[in-house]
Structures are given as structure tokens and as C-alpha cells.
Design an enzyme around this catalytic site. Structure first.
Site: not given
Length: 416
Positions: A16, A18-19, A44, A57, A252, A260-261, A267, A291, A293
Site C-alpha cells: 500500500h 502509505d505503507k 518522513e 531532520e 484492481f 495513489d500517493a 495509517k 520521540k 510518539d
């Protein structure tokens, strides 16, 4: 909650868009931490037709080849040559824009608010890399103590990739999504209501060109080679009324970054509990362990899983909150949704005494900055697809039930 209700969670395959970005970001992190365990990374990624952009960074002594790392991760997913379906690791453009970590952030992380010149406590030496709240969750619906909808969605997605890479279903391409709806009765899984799979595929399968025939073939194959093996050891099985929606759009072929971007960190619900528990909003991939997160979300899962594993509750949600540059959490809260054998307040107090939730302590106790080197330079990239929690295919420190006996002893009367 009503006595009977439906709950749905989704997963996506490693192909995918995003993955793809998550895995590139974590492949960069793996490479840096392998050479420099103290490296600071916030990488990123964006991918679209024929192009990958890496930005963020990074402060490190490691010498790494970012384009080469990205190409290797993309090729491992399966986007290479004709099988890439229009996106090729060998020919896609790789753009890199990385700067050093902000000195204002670094100063708060390198020297925590609590740090004093005469302090001998190593865990007060670094502060949290950001403010925010993180959640961890566990429940007794599955052996891995995860909610059943997301557990099954991940297993189906992972199986999709397995049969593609093993050549069992050679016509499959890397991109795909899965979704499972479970019917609950009295807060317990009762039946499999529906299974949705959308999988990228070749335009022609074994000489078949008619799309209706192609989709019928895919549906038959996925039930036999993907869904059936996944449910072999599951406590509830699909029944005669279970609804199957396989490639419901009807076709598909164009997928992945060509269709798709993709973006790193888009996700976050797939990565965690499928919407079954709350989420603090922070993504994981491409972030070093300072981090919170990432590191505190792992610690919160560690806490929640040990609470349920110790039999103190059937389900537990743990919230931890931080302020940037401060080592000690601003708050810690355990919620058991009325399933606890003792009060939530009592469990919360014991958790505070049992688990050191300062970032430096989390990093050391879970060995987060050492994991890439311990696993041959690839650890977080493997975690980046198919969920960060409940993984039975990986040895994840935050999934270990190593505090169960300590928690039981704290509530000896309850446990016995």
C-alpha cells in the site's frame, strides 16, 4: 454498548502506498541506529507515480546512502520490473531533503528539566522528544491479547503478501487492503460478519482476459489460499451467512504509488488497534526512540498487555502523557472498562511503581535503540507493516509478559 453490535477494523499490505512510505522511513531509521544508536531521526516520506521524496531532520554520525536504502526497501516489497505494476525501485526518482534536528528540541531532549548537575539518576538525563498523549491497549479476545477485528485483518493482509512472494498466487501484485467485521454479543466476539479484501492483480491471469472471470478466479483463490489458512486456529469461524466482498470495485490492476500517493504516518489506526481503542494521534515510523510518539506507545502496550496477562482485567487501556524536555510523564491513567478485579485507581498506582515510564528508562528497558543492530540492521522496517502490536511472527520487547508475576504479587489476594 448494546448486547449485540458490529465492529470493523482494516489493515493494508506492505505494498500500500502509505505503507511503502512507512517502510522506507523505518529502513532509514534502522540503518542509522545500527551504526549510531544515539542518532536522532525524524524521516518522513512521500511517494507518487515514479517518485519518492524523503524529508525531515536527522542528526547522526552514521554515513548512510538514503536513495539506496529507499530503493532496497521498495524492491523488497515487490515493486521492481514488470511485477511492480508501473512503479520500479530501480528507476523511480529519489529526492532527499534532510536537515539536522532543531537545536531547541535537542536541548530539551539532551538535558531534561529534572536533570541536576549532582543527579546520579541516568533516566533523568534526557527529556521527552515532544509533548502529547499515547495510548496502549490489550484485551483477552485473542491469544496475542489484541482485538479480534484488527488481529484478523492483519493476518489476512500478511497472508496476501506471503502467497504472492511464495508464488502460490503469482498474479497478485503488492498493493492490497483487508477488512474484517466481527459481530459481538455481550462484549465478546460471536461470529464473523464480513470479510473484505481488495488486492492488486495482473490484467491477465493464466490467459484469462474477461474481467468477470478474473474476479471469480481471484475470489475462489483467496478463499482457499488466504482466508481459510488464516482461520485454522481462530476460535470463531466464518459461517454460511458470512459476507465476502473481494475486489468489490470490480478491478484492481493499477495500484501502489502508481495509483495513489502515499505518506509516512497516514495509517496510525492500522498500526495500532484498528479503532478499537483511543489513539493519541502520533505516528511511529521514521522516528527514533526519543520521540515518545513511538517509544511511549510501545511502553503503554507493554503495560496494558501485562495487566491483562496477569488476570487483573479482561481489557485495559493505558494513557501516558508527556511535556517536551521533561522526563517524568505528566500523567498516567489505566482504564479497565469495568472489567478490573480491583479499582482502576489501584491498578494505576501499581503501574507507576512497576513500570518506569521516563523516555530513557523505556529506551533502555526495551532496548529500543539497539534493536536494529541486534537484528542484522533490519528491525523497525519489519514492524512497519502488519501492525506494531500483537505480532506473533516477531519477537517484540513490548509484547513480552515479563511483568506479570510482579503485578500478581502486588495484588496477591486478587490473583489467588
Amino acid at each position: 454498548m448494546p448486547n449485540r453490535y458490529l465492529f470493523t477494523s482494516e489493515s493494508v499490505t506492505e505494498g500500500h502506498p502509505d505503507k511503502v512510505c512507512d517502510q522506507i522511513s523505518d529502513a532509514i531509521l534502522d540503518s542509522i541506529l545500527t551504526a549510531d544508536p544515539k542518532g536522532r531521526v525524524a524521516a518522513e516520506c512521500l511517494t507518487t507515480t515514479g517518485m519518492v521524496v524523503v524529508a525531515g531532520e536527522v542528526t547522526t554520525t552514521a554515513q548512510v546512502d538514503i536513495p539506496e536504502i529507499a530503493r532496497r526497501a521498495i524492491a523488497e516489497i515487490g515493486y521492481e520490473g514488470e511485477r511492480g505494476g508501473g512503479f520500479d525501485a530501480r528507476t523511480c526518482a529519489i529526492m532527499v531533503s534532510l536537515d539536522k534536528q532543531s537545536p531547541d528540541i535537542a536541548s530539551g531532549v539532551n538535558k531534561a528539566l529534572e536533570k541536576r548537575e549532582d543527579s546520579s539518576d541516568e533516566f533523568d538525563q534526557i527529556g521527552a522528544g515532544d509533548q502529547g498523549m499515547m495510548f496502549g491497549y490489550a484485551c483477552d479476545e485473542t491469544p496475542e491479547l489484541m482485538p479480534m477485528p484488527i488481529s484478523l485483518s492483519h493476518k489476512i493482509a500478511r497472508r496476501l503478501s506471503e502467497v504472492r512472494k511464495l508464488g502460490v498466487l503469482k498474479y497478485l501484485r503488492p498493493d492490497g487492503k483487508t477488512q474484517v467485521t466481527i459481530e459481538y454479543e455481550n462484549d465478546k466476539p460471536a461470529r464473523v460478519h464480513s470479510i473484505v479484501i481488495s488486492t492488486q492483480h495482473d490484467a491477465v491471469i493464466d490467459g484469462i482476459t474477461d474481467n468477470d472471470e478474473i474476479q471469480a478466479r481471484i475470489s475462489e483463490d483467496l478463499k482457499k489460499y488466504v482466508i481459510s489458512p488464516v482461520f485454522q486456529d481462530v476460535s470463531i469461524q466464518p459461517d454460511s451467512e458470512t459476507r465476502y466482498l473481494i475486489n468489490p470495485s470490480g478491478r484492481f490492476v493499477v495500484g501502489g504509488p502508481q495509483g495513489d500517493a502515499g505518506l509516512t504516518g497516514r495509517k496510525i489506526i492500522v498500526d495500532t488497534y484498528g479503532g478499537y481503542a483511543r489513539h493519541g494521534g502520533g505516528a511511529f515510523s521514521g522516528k527514533d526512540p526519543t520521540k515518545v510518539d513511538r517509544s511511549a506507545a510501545y511502553a503503554a502496550r507493554w503495560v496494558a498487555k501485562n495487566i491483562v496477562g496477569a488476570g487483573l482485567a479482561k481489557k485495559a487501556e493505558v494513557q501516558i502523557a508527556y511535556a517536551i524536555g521533561v522526563a517524568h510523564p505528566v500523567s498516567v491513567l489505566v482504564t479497565t472498562f469495568g472489567t478490573g478485579k480491583v479499582s482502576d485507581e489501584e491498578i494505576t498506582e501499581v503501574v507507576k511503581k512497576t513500570f518506569d515510564l521516563r523516555p530513557a528508562a523505556i529506551i533502555k528497558n526495551l532496548e529500543l535503540n539497539l534493536l536494529p543492530k541486534q537484528h542484522g540492521g533490519k528491525f523497525f522496517q519489519r514492524v512497519a507493516a502488519y501492525g506494531h502490536f500483537g505480532r506473533t511472527d516477531l519477537d517484540l520487547p513490548w509484547e513480552r509478559l515479563d511483568k506479570v508475576e510482579t503485578l500478581k504479587k502486588s495484588f496477591e489476594k486478587v490473583a489467588h
